[in-house]
Write an enzyme that holds these catalytic residues in place. Sequence first.
Site, PDB file in Angstrom:
ATOM      1  N   CYS A 125       0.761  -1.091  -0.055  1.00 54.39           N
ATOM      2  CA  CYS A 125      -0.082   0.058   0.002  1.00 54.39           C
ATOM      3  C   CYS A 125       0.830   1.316   0.050  1.00 54.39           C
ATOM      4  CB  CYS A 125      -0.981   0.060   1.413  1.00 54.39           C
ATOM      5  SG  CYS A 125      -1.612   1.539   1.711  1.00 54.39           S
ATOM      6  N   CYS A 143       0.229   3.741   2.875  1.00 54.79           N
ATOM      7  CA  CYS A 143       0.688   3.088   4.092  1.00 54.79           C
ATOM      8  C   CYS A 143       2.262   3.530   4.074  1.00 54.79           C
ATOM      9  CB  CYS A 143       0.433   1.504   4.261  1.00 54.79           C
ATOM     10  SG  CYS A 143      -1.249   1.197   4.052  1.00 54.79           S
TER      11      CYS A 143
END
Length: 103
Positions: free
Chosen positions: A31, A34
């Site tokens: 991600c 993230c």
Amino acid sequence: MAVITLTKENFEAEALKASVPVLVDFWASWCGPCRMVSPIVDEIAEESDGSYKVGKVNVDEQPELASQFGVMSIPTLIVLENGKVKNTAVGARPKESILGLLR
């Protein structure tokens, strides 16, 4: 204070039964947002004076925890206080916004 890796085995003791608020970062290695938030969360953990804790949940390794908290998008940041969700934020955010969740 270091970031705690949260798993279904230690989540109750480290997060739900904590005596201080706990910032939980639900993330995954693939991600992009993230990866943007992760160093900020790490910095917040290092700056903790003990008035809060910081933990991370890898949603790929701990899908039960992600499901338990209804995590649909990552990164999702949740603040737990006294075993209950106090604040939630989804998506990448600046440090001040993340710290605001703890207040």
